[in-house]
Write an enzyme that holds these catalytic residues in place. Structure first.
Site, PDB file in Angstrom:
ATOM      1  N   LYS A 139      86.054  65.316  -6.436  1.00  0.00           N
ATOM      2  CA  LYS A 139      87.206  66.092  -6.904  1.00  0.00           C
ATOM      3  C   LYS A 139      86.849  67.118  -7.975  1.00  0.00           C
ATOM      4  O   LYS A 139      87.684  67.959  -8.319  1.00  0.00           O
ATOM      5  CB  LYS A 139      88.298  65.146  -7.406  1.00  0.00           C
ATOM      6  CG  LYS A 139      88.899  64.260  -6.304  1.00  0.00           C
ATOM      7  CD  LYS A 139      89.520  65.082  -5.191  1.00  0.00           C
ATOM      8  CE  LYS A 139      90.182  64.230  -4.124  1.00  0.00           C
ATOM      9  NZ  LYS A 139      91.435  63.655  -4.515  1.00  0.00           N
ATOM     10  N   SER A 173      86.738  54.056  -1.029  1.00  0.00           N
ATOM     11  CA  SER A 173      86.902  55.041   0.048  1.00  0.00           C
ATOM     12  C   SER A 173      85.570  55.413   0.680  1.00  0.00           C
ATOM     13  O   SER A 173      85.501  55.671   1.889  1.00  0.00           O
ATOM     14  CB  SER A 173      87.627  56.290  -0.460  1.00  0.00           C
ATOM     15  OG  SER A 173      86.935  56.871  -1.543  1.00  0.00           O
TER      16      SER A 173
END
Length: 317
Positions: free
Chosen positions: A46, A278
């Site tokens: 991110k 994830s």
């Protein structure tokens, strides 16, 4: 390599590695190539979107010098924005659910951010952030944005999210020598999937692009909204993602909590890739694809964040 002016120049251009030991352990026909975006400065993929969306807001005049920046986040985008805003001189507030790991809170705080933690919905479980929890986070973000006159980044609706992550796909394609046949990506904001898939289709119109979802929340797999608790933090909310282009989706791969946990532990223990839930889900999805429709091919995945963000959970206990 030349000396960088600051840590922002260290965002992106992360290594691509083959997970040969893992593929051998699972007796797979084909290859798994992993993009190590856990090596970005704040520890996750991110960082790319944090820098991209802030720079875009500056160019468009949406963000004024010294203005407070605010964002709803499961943690990683907040960490990236805390880092970027610190270096660019913007006060930053991250609004997070109490269901997210405490490490993500402390990382944002270490970069100088203020973190507002929102209570979970009555039926939610710690460590399993639901859509109801995210609704509460978004409501609090909207309230604070108006109260403070802040600039809300809006990663769930900001097209700069996917645009920034096209760089991930471009790097993967170049580093692999153009050998990636398919990619698999967990749906959070949808920016990672949309960006990487758009890049892959630009380089190879026949590239297959699979969304990864919690097995009990197969929104894109079954086409109906479902709400179910799961432990894969940062996504799987069982709802439409505004800028995800369904025409890019080849198919959906469902992954259970146990499969994601096994994937993360094997990535760490066998490949030295220390990662979170994830990323483990990505490994598990790649396995299913190479045992099924992508047998014998090359599947690309992203290592989304570092396992250091999950030491308070039982992921590695």
């Amino acid at each position: 390599m030349a000396v960088m002016k600051n840590v922002l120049e260290a965002i992106g251009n992360t290594p691509l590695v083959e997970l040969g030991r893992l593929a051998g352990h699972w007796k797979l026909e084909g290859r798994i190539l992993a993009k190590l975006d856990n090596l970005n400065p704040s520890g996750s993929k991110k960082d790319r979107i944090a820098l991209g969306m802030i720079r875009e807001a500056e160019r468009k005049g949406l963000l004024k010098p010294g203005q407070t920046v605010i964002e709803e986040t499961s943690g990683n985008t907040g960490n990236g924005l805390a880092l970027v805003c610190s270096l660019l001189g913007y006060p930053f507030i991250a609004v997070m659910s109490k269901g997210n790991s405490i490490e993500r809170v402390r990382i944002s705080q270490a970069f100088g951010a203020k973190v507002v933690r929102v209570e979970q919905a009555p039926d939610s479980k710690p460590g399993a952030v639901s859509q109801a929890d995210m609704d509460l986070v978004m409501a609090e973000t909207e309230r604070l944005t108006k109260e403070l006159g802040a600039f809300c980044v809006g990663q769930f609706h900001n097209p700069g999210n996917a645009l920034a992550q096209e760089t991930t796909g471009d790097e993967m394609w170049e580093q692999s020598g153009g050998t990636i046949d398919a990619i698999a990506d967990f749906i959070g904001t949808g920016g990672g999937f949309s960006g990487i898939a758009a890049s892959m289709r630009r380089h190879n119109p026949d590239a297959r692009c699979y969304v990864v979802e919690p097995a009990n929340v197969p929104y894109y797999g079954e086409g109906t909204r479902k709400e179910g608790g799961h432990r894969i933090q940062g996504g799987g909310y069982g709802r439409e993602v505004p800028f995800l282009d369904r025409s890019l989706i080849t198919g959906s791969v469902g992954v259970t909590d146990d499969e994601a946990i096994e994937g993360a532990r094997l990535l760490s223990g066998m490949e030295g890739v220390f990662c979170g839930f994830s990323s483990g889900a990505h490994a598990a999805a790649a396995r299913k694809l190479l045992e099924g429709p992508e047998k014998g091919n090359t599947v690309g995945i992203v290592i989304c964040d570092t396992g250091l963000k999950y030491l308070s959970t039982d992921l590695y206990s």
